[in-house]
Write a protein that holds these residues in place. Structure first.
Motif, PDB file in Angstrom:
ATOM      1  N   MET A 255      -9.387  -3.741   4.683  1.00 14.54           N
ATOM      2  CA  MET A 255      -8.265  -4.659   4.890  1.00 14.54           C
ATOM      3  C   MET A 255      -6.958  -3.869   5.078  1.00 14.54           C
ATOM      4  O   MET A 255      -6.140  -4.206   5.931  1.00 14.54           O
ATOM      5  CB  MET A 255      -8.136  -5.607   3.696  1.00 14.54           C
ATOM      6  CG  MET A 255      -7.069  -6.659   3.910  1.00 14.54           C
ATOM      7  SD  MET A 255      -6.974  -7.877   2.606  1.00 14.54           S
ATOM      8  CE  MET A 255      -6.382  -6.907   1.251  1.00 14.54           C
ATOM      9  N   ILE A 256      -6.770  -2.817   4.321  1.00 17.26           N
ATOM     10  CA  ILE A 256      -5.574  -1.979   4.466  1.00 17.26           C
ATOM     11  C   ILE A 256      -5.568  -1.321   5.842  1.00 17.26           C
ATOM     12  O   ILE A 256      -4.538  -1.256   6.514  1.00 17.26           O
ATOM     13  CB  ILE A 256      -5.505  -0.938   3.339  1.00 17.26           C
ATOM     14  CG1 ILE A 256      -5.256  -1.641   1.999  1.00 17.26           C
ATOM     15  CG2 ILE A 256      -4.426   0.100   3.607  1.00 17.26           C
ATOM     16  CD1 ILE A 256      -5.352  -0.732   0.804  1.00 17.26           C
ATOM     17  N   ASP A 257      -6.738  -0.865   6.288  1.00 18.45           N
ATOM     18  CA  ASP A 257      -6.834  -0.264   7.622  1.00 18.45           C
ATOM     19  C   ASP A 257      -6.420  -1.265   8.707  1.00 18.45           C
ATOM     20  O   ASP A 257      -5.674  -0.934   9.630  1.00 18.45           O
ATOM     21  CB  ASP A 257      -8.252   0.233   7.892  1.00 18.45           C
ATOM     22  CG  ASP A 257      -8.610   1.444   7.046  1.00 18.45           C
ATOM     23  OD1 ASP A 257      -7.681   2.081   6.519  1.00 18.45           O
ATOM     24  OD2 ASP A 257      -9.817   1.750   6.920  1.00 18.45           O
ATOM     25  N   VAL A 258      -6.895  -2.488   8.593  1.00 15.65           N
ATOM     26  CA  VAL A 258      -6.558  -3.513   9.584  1.00 15.65           C
ATOM     27  C   VAL A 258      -5.061  -3.819   9.548  1.00 15.65           C
ATOM     28  O   VAL A 258      -4.417  -3.962  10.587  1.00 15.65           O
ATOM     29  CB  VAL A 258      -7.395  -4.790   9.338  1.00 15.65           C
ATOM     30  CG1 VAL A 258      -6.884  -5.951  10.185  1.00 15.65           C
ATOM     31  CG2 VAL A 258      -8.861  -4.523   9.630  1.00 15.65           C
ATOM     32  N   VAL A 259      -4.481  -3.898   8.359  1.00  9.14           N
ATOM     33  CA  VAL A 259      -3.048  -4.179   8.242  1.00  9.14           C
ATOM     34  C   VAL A 259      -2.229  -3.064   8.897  1.00  9.14           C
ATOM     35  O   VAL A 259      -1.277  -3.336   9.635  1.00  9.14           O
ATOM     36  CB  VAL A 259      -2.648  -4.367   6.757  1.00  9.14           C
ATOM     37  CG1 VAL A 259      -1.142  -4.367   6.604  1.00  9.14           C
ATOM     38  CG2 VAL A 259      -3.236  -5.650   6.211  1.00  9.14           C
TER      39      VAL A 259
ATOM     40  N   ALA B 158     -18.783  -8.477  -8.967  1.00  3.83           N
ATOM     41  CA  ALA B 158     -18.479  -8.285  -7.549  1.00  3.83           C
ATOM     42  C   ALA B 158     -17.293  -7.338  -7.434  1.00  3.83           C
ATOM     43  O   ALA B 158     -16.225  -7.590  -7.981  1.00  3.83           O
ATOM     44  CB  ALA B 158     -18.171  -9.609  -6.893  1.00  3.83           C
ATOM     45  N   ASP B 159     -17.480  -6.244  -6.734  1.00  7.93           N
ATOM     46  CA  ASP B 159     -16.384  -5.308  -6.453  1.00  7.93           C
ATOM     47  C   ASP B 159     -15.791  -5.661  -5.088  1.00  7.93           C
ATOM     48  O   ASP B 159     -16.521  -5.898  -4.128  1.00  7.93           O
ATOM     49  CB  ASP B 159     -16.884  -3.862  -6.418  1.00  7.93           C
ATOM     50  CG  ASP B 159     -17.251  -3.357  -7.796  1.00  7.93           C
ATOM     51  OD1 ASP B 159     -16.694  -3.893  -8.762  1.00  7.93           O
ATOM     52  OD2 ASP B 159     -18.091  -2.438  -7.894  1.00  7.93           O
ATOM     53  N   LEU B 160     -14.500  -5.712  -5.055  1.00 14.37           N
ATOM     54  CA  LEU B 160     -13.816  -6.022  -3.808  1.00 14.37           C
ATOM     55  C   LEU B 160     -13.230  -4.722  -3.263  1.00 14.37           C
ATOM     56  O   LEU B 160     -12.337  -4.138  -3.863  1.00 14.37           O
ATOM     57  CB  LEU B 160     -12.707  -7.052  -4.053  1.00 14.37           C
ATOM     58  CG  LEU B 160     -11.976  -7.551  -2.821  1.00 14.37           C
ATOM     59  CD1 LEU B 160     -12.946  -8.218  -1.848  1.00 14.37           C
ATOM     60  CD2 LEU B 160     -10.898  -8.525  -3.225  1.00 14.37           C
ATOM     61  N   ASP B 161     -13.742  -4.301  -2.127  1.00 11.82           N
ATOM     62  CA  ASP B 161     -13.256  -3.074  -1.495  1.00 11.82           C
ATOM     63  C   ASP B 161     -12.187  -3.464  -0.474  1.00 11.82           C
ATOM     64  O   ASP B 161     -12.487  -4.093   0.544  1.00 11.82           O
ATOM     65  CB  ASP B 161     -14.406  -2.345  -0.808  1.00 11.82           C
ATOM     66  CG  ASP B 161     -13.984  -0.990  -0.288  1.00 11.82           C
ATOM     67  OD1 ASP B 161     -12.907  -0.506  -0.699  1.00 11.82           O
ATOM     68  OD2 ASP B 161     -14.725  -0.403   0.529  1.00 11.82           O
ATOM     69  N   ILE B 162     -10.940  -3.120  -0.763  1.00 14.47           N
ATOM     70  CA  ILE B 162      -9.842  -3.532   0.121  1.00 14.47           C
ATOM     71  C   ILE B 162      -9.461  -2.457   1.136  1.00 14.47           C
ATOM     72  O   ILE B 162      -8.529  -2.632   1.902  1.00 14.47           O
ATOM     73  CB  ILE B 162      -8.605  -3.943  -0.702  1.00 14.47           C
ATOM     74  CG1 ILE B 162      -8.056  -2.775  -1.500  1.00 14.47           C
ATOM     75  CG2 ILE B 162      -8.904  -5.130  -1.573  1.00 14.47           C
ATOM     76  CD1 ILE B 162      -6.698  -3.049  -2.089  1.00 14.47           C
ATOM     77  N   THR B 163     -10.195  -1.369   1.172  1.00 14.01           N
ATOM     78  CA  THR B 163      -9.877  -0.299   2.119  1.00 14.01           C
ATOM     79  C   THR B 163      -9.912  -0.780   3.573  1.00 14.01           C
ATOM     80  O   THR B 163      -8.981  -0.505   4.334  1.00 14.01           O
ATOM     81  CB  THR B 163     -10.817   0.897   1.914  1.00 14.01           C
ATOM     82  OG1 THR B 163     -10.740   1.303   0.554  1.00 14.01           O
ATOM     83  CG2 THR B 163     -10.445   2.054   2.816  1.00 14.01           C
TER      84      THR B 163
END
Length: 147
Positions: free
Chosen positions: A23-27, A16-21
């Motif tokens: 989440m960073i945009d929301v932060v 499973a790859d976790l794409d945090i892009t």
């Protein structure tokens, strides 16, 4: 005959790859939102304790010079003597005239918002007059709130 139908063989589990892009945009969006909507509050006025190292001077007998803060961002600070506005050259002439009498004592009152460079200019003129006239001038400084 056996064909390779996948029986007996374990399938590899996909990692499973976790794409945090996102989440960073929301932060960053939340950060910008809170920065824009928050209200900036100035620090509350504080009671300044009295000076403990200076000497208490009686203001009577002093020649008062009041340095007023600039009224707008681009304007110069103003100097007052006896409730009348004067230029720095007029200040110099008045100091020369006053230096002819008894030893000169000068009290420089400056408003809180006066740039320190302006007070230094006034102090420099007083020093120049003292050296030109070869006299000693006693200077005291005070802060005066705008009325």
């Amino acid at each position: 005959m056996l064909t390779d139908s996948g029986f007996g063989r374990k399938k590899k589990k996909e990692e499973a790859d976790l794409d945090i892009t996102p989440m960073i945009d929301v932060v960053f969006l939340l950060l910008i939102f809170f920065m824009v909507t928050s209200t900036m509050q100035a620090t509350p006025d504080r009671d300044i304790p009295p000076a403990t190292s200076g000497t208490n001077a009686n203001a009577s007998g002093f020649f008062d010079i009041v340095v007023l803060a600039p009224v707008s961002a681009g304007s110069e600070a103003e100097v007052k003597i006896d409730d009348s506005l004067v230029s720095l050259e007029q200040l110099r002439a008045e100091l020369i005239q006053k230096s002819a009498g008894p030893p000169l004592k000068v009290m420089i009152y400056a408003e809180r918002d006066v740039p320190s460079g302006t007070v230094s200019e006034v102090e420099g003129i007083i020093g120049e007059v003292a050296s030109e006239q070869e006299i000693e001038i006693e200077m005291k400084f005070a802060v005066r709130d705008r009325k």
